[in-house]
Scaffold this motif. Structure first.
Motif, PDB file in Angstrom:
ATOM      1  N   GLY A  28      -3.037   7.495   4.310  1.00 51.39           N
ATOM      2  CA  GLY A  28      -1.979   8.235   4.974  1.00 51.39           C
ATOM      3  C   GLY A  28      -0.995   7.367   5.733  1.00 51.39           C
ATOM      4  O   GLY A  28      -0.376   7.823   6.694  1.00 51.39           O
ATOM      5  N   VAL A  29      -0.836   6.098   5.319  1.00 52.96           N
ATOM      6  CA  VAL A  29       0.100   5.193   5.990  1.00 52.96           C
ATOM      7  C   VAL A  29       1.522   5.721   5.797  1.00 52.96           C
ATOM      8  O   VAL A  29       1.923   6.077   4.683  1.00 52.96           O
ATOM      9  N   ASP A  30       2.300   5.771   6.876  1.00 53.05           N
ATOM     10  CA  ASP A  30       3.639   6.365   6.794  1.00 53.05           C
ATOM     11  C   ASP A  30       4.631   5.427   6.103  1.00 53.05           C
ATOM     12  O   ASP A  30       4.407   4.214   5.995  1.00 53.05           O
ATOM     13  N   ASN A  31       5.740   6.005   5.651  1.00 58.92           N
ATOM     14  CA  ASN A  31       6.745   5.257   4.896  1.00 58.92           C
ATOM     15  C   ASN A  31       7.364   4.110   5.688  1.00 58.92           C
ATOM     16  O   ASN A  31       7.664   3.052   5.134  1.00 58.92           O
ATOM     17  N   THR A  32       7.567   4.316   6.980  1.00 60.64           N
ATOM     18  CA  THR A  32       8.167   3.267   7.816  1.00 60.64           C
ATOM     19  C   THR A  32       7.273   2.029   7.860  1.00 60.64           C
ATOM     20  O   THR A  32       7.735   0.891   7.692  1.00 60.64           O
ATOM     21  N   THR A  33       5.983   2.246   8.062  1.00 63.61           N
ATOM     22  CA  THR A  33       5.036   1.130   8.104  1.00 63.61           C
ATOM     23  C   THR A  33       4.980   0.416   6.757  1.00 63.61           C
ATOM     24  O   THR A  33       4.960  -0.813   6.684  1.00 63.61           O
ATOM     25  N   LEU A  34       4.948   1.198   5.677  1.00 67.10           N
ATOM     26  CA  LEU A  34       4.895   0.599   4.344  1.00 67.10           C
ATOM     27  C   LEU A  34       6.163  -0.188   4.033  1.00 67.10           C
ATOM     28  O   LEU A  34       6.099  -1.236   3.383  1.00 67.10           O
ATOM     29  N   SER A  35       7.305   0.288   4.512  1.00 67.02           N
ATOM     30  CA  SER A  35       8.553  -0.436   4.255  1.00 67.02           C
ATOM     31  C   SER A  35       8.543  -1.797   4.939  1.00 67.02           C
ATOM     32  O   SER A  35       9.069  -2.775   4.403  1.00 67.02           O
ATOM     33  N   VAL A  36       7.919  -1.863   6.119  1.00 68.30           N
ATOM     34  CA  VAL A  36       7.812  -3.140   6.838  1.00 68.30           C
ATOM     35  C   VAL A  36       6.805  -4.059   6.158  1.00 68.30           C
ATOM     36  O   VAL A  36       7.058  -5.255   5.968  1.00 68.30           O
ATOM     37  N   LEU A  37       5.661  -3.492   5.783  1.00 71.78           N
ATOM     38  CA  LEU A  37       4.606  -4.296   5.150  1.00 71.78           C
ATOM     39  C   LEU A  37       5.066  -4.930   3.841  1.00 71.78           C
ATOM     40  O   LEU A  37       4.722  -6.080   3.534  1.00 71.78           O
ATOM     41  N   PHE A  38       5.849  -4.186   3.060  1.00 73.48           N
ATOM     42  CA  PHE A  38       6.265  -4.665   1.743  1.00 73.48           C
ATOM     43  C   PHE A  38       7.721  -5.127   1.696  1.00 73.48           C
ATOM     44  O   PHE A  38       8.223  -5.480   0.635  1.00 73.48           O
ATOM     45  N   ASN A  39       8.376  -5.106   2.867  1.00 76.98           N
ATOM     46  CA  ASN A  39       9.746  -5.609   2.988  1.00 76.98           C
ATOM     47  C   ASN A  39      10.704  -4.906   2.017  1.00 76.98           C
ATOM     48  O   ASN A  39      11.467  -5.533   1.291  1.00 76.98           O
ATOM     49  N   VAL A  40      10.617  -3.582   1.994  1.00 77.50           N
ATOM     50  CA  VAL A  40      11.517  -2.770   1.167  1.00 77.50           C
ATOM     51  C   VAL A  40      12.025  -1.616   2.025  1.00 77.50           C
ATOM     52  O   VAL A  40      11.526  -1.380   3.125  1.00 77.50           O
ATOM     53  N   SER A  41      13.005  -0.885   1.526  1.00 77.38           N
ATOM     54  CA  SER A  41      13.569   0.222   2.296  1.00 77.38           C
ATOM     55  C   SER A  41      12.644   1.434   2.287  1.00 77.38           C
ATOM     56  O   SER A  41      11.783   1.581   1.405  1.00 77.38           O
ATOM     57  N   ILE A  42      12.842   2.316   3.275  1.00 74.32           N
ATOM     58  CA  ILE A  42      12.037   3.538   3.361  1.00 74.32           C
ATOM     59  C   ILE A  42      12.283   4.425   2.142  1.00 74.32           C
ATOM     60  O   ILE A  42      11.362   5.027   1.594  1.00 74.32           O
ATOM     61  N   GLY A  43      13.543   4.502   1.700  1.00 73.36           N
ATOM     62  CA  GLY A  43      13.864   5.295   0.518  1.00 73.36           C
ATOM     63  C   GLY A  43      13.158   4.783  -0.721  1.00 73.36           C
ATOM     64  O   GLY A  43      12.694   5.561  -1.554  1.00 73.36           O
ATOM     65  N   TYR A  44      13.074   3.458  -0.829  1.00 71.96           N
ATOM     66  CA  TYR A  44      12.387   2.845  -1.972  1.00 71.96           C
ATOM     67  C   TYR A  44      10.907   3.211  -1.956  1.00 71.96           C
ATOM     68  O   TYR A  44      10.316   3.528  -2.989  1.00 71.96           O
ATOM     69  N   VAL A  45      10.307   3.181  -0.761  1.00 68.01           N
ATOM     70  CA  VAL A  45       8.891   3.546  -0.618  1.00 68.01           C
ATOM     71  C   VAL A  45       8.657   4.982  -1.063  1.00 68.01           C
ATOM     72  O   VAL A  45       7.717   5.280  -1.805  1.00 68.01           O
ATOM     73  N   SER A  46       9.531   5.886  -0.623  1.00 66.16           N
ATOM     74  CA  SER A  46       9.392   7.305  -0.958  1.00 66.16           C
ATOM     75  C   SER A  46       9.524   7.553  -2.459  1.00 66.16           C
ATOM     76  O   SER A  46       8.701   8.255  -3.066  1.00 66.16           O
ATOM     77  N   ASN A  47      10.548   6.963  -3.069  1.00 66.04           N
ATOM     78  CA  ASN A  47      10.762   7.157  -4.511  1.00 66.04           C
ATOM     79  C   ASN A  47       9.631   6.552  -5.327  1.00 66.04           C
ATOM     80  O   ASN A  47       9.201   7.125  -6.341  1.00 66.04           O
ATOM     81  N   LEU A  48       9.142   5.404  -4.878  1.00 67.69           N
ATOM     82  CA  LEU A  48       8.058   4.730  -5.607  1.00 67.69           C
ATOM     83  C   LEU A  48       6.777   5.550  -5.572  1.00 67.69           C
ATOM     84  O   LEU A  48       6.062   5.665  -6.573  1.00 67.69           O
TER      85      LEU A  48
END
Length: 226
Positions: A28-48
């Protein structure tokens, strides 16, 4: 001269994309945290996440198999969803419906999800008392096995089970343990066990099937039934 593939280049490797998807689904890791961890945008995380969940739901669908033999199966202050799942005695999921609104009856879900269509003559289905589907199973030549109801004592004080009902109740309880353990496995995927953002409603059923498929890849819950 080095040739490159046409189209947009991937920002992450496929392994990284898969890991990111499982971090969100399982933990349940949120999109903001994942965007920081993987150095990508929040939108990219959501679409992926949407792309991978739909992809995994398709390729993992064969992992949820219907068996040849017998099988068994607003107080929260939130909008709720529920689904119908069927489980073998070893804890493997054999049927997973889509998510339905929480106010839909268990009987309607059982019928409209086409679960009944999979039942064969002689099958025995174990269900809670709330499942009013005995007539549907009888029409298929199958049997409904549910905990027995208590009988009123002769002196009118309290209710009691007969000796036969006690034995039957213990047998059902021994199998019910595996149902509860299987459900706990499913809910250990945090995106399903907690509060799901409304914007992810369209992905919810696919997430459920992916999680159930991964549960089926785990060791059996009962060594007696493999």
């Amino acid at each position: 001269m080095i040739q490159t593939k046409p189209g947009k280049q991937r920002k992450l490797t496929m392994k990284e994309e898969f890991v990111k998807t499982m971090l969100k689904l399982r933990l349940g890791v949120d999109n903001t945290t994942l965007s920081v961890l993987f150095n990508v945008s929040i939108g990219y995380v959501s679409n992926l996440f949407s792309t991978w969940i739909n992809f995994l739901a398709q390729i993992l669908d064969p992992v949820i198999k219907w068996p040849d033999a017998s099988t068994w199966s607003n107080y929260k202050s939130h909008n709720t969803f529920k689904a119908l799942v069927a489980i073998q005695p070893n804890g493997a999921f054999t049927f997973v419906s889509k998510f339905w609104s929480g106010n839909v009856s268990d009987r309607k879900i059982t019928v409209d999800s086409k679960y009944i269509d999979l039942i064969s003559p002689g099958d025995e289905v174990m269900a809670d008392r709330g499942f009013q589907i005995r007539d549907l199973l009888t029409l298929k030549g199958a049997y409904l096995n549910m905990p027995p109801f208590t009988n009123e004592r002769r002196n009118g004080r309290g209710r009691v089970l007969t000796s036969k009902q006690i034995i039957e109740s213990r047998k059902i309880a021994s199998l019910r343990i595996h149902v509860e353990r299987a459900i706990r496995r499913l809910k250990s995927f945090n995106m399903l066990g907690g509060i799901l953002p409304l914007k992810m409603k369209n992905l919810s059923s696919a997430m459920l099937r992916v999680a159930a498929a991964f549960c089926n890849l785990m060791p059996p819950l009962s060594k007696k039934f493999k």
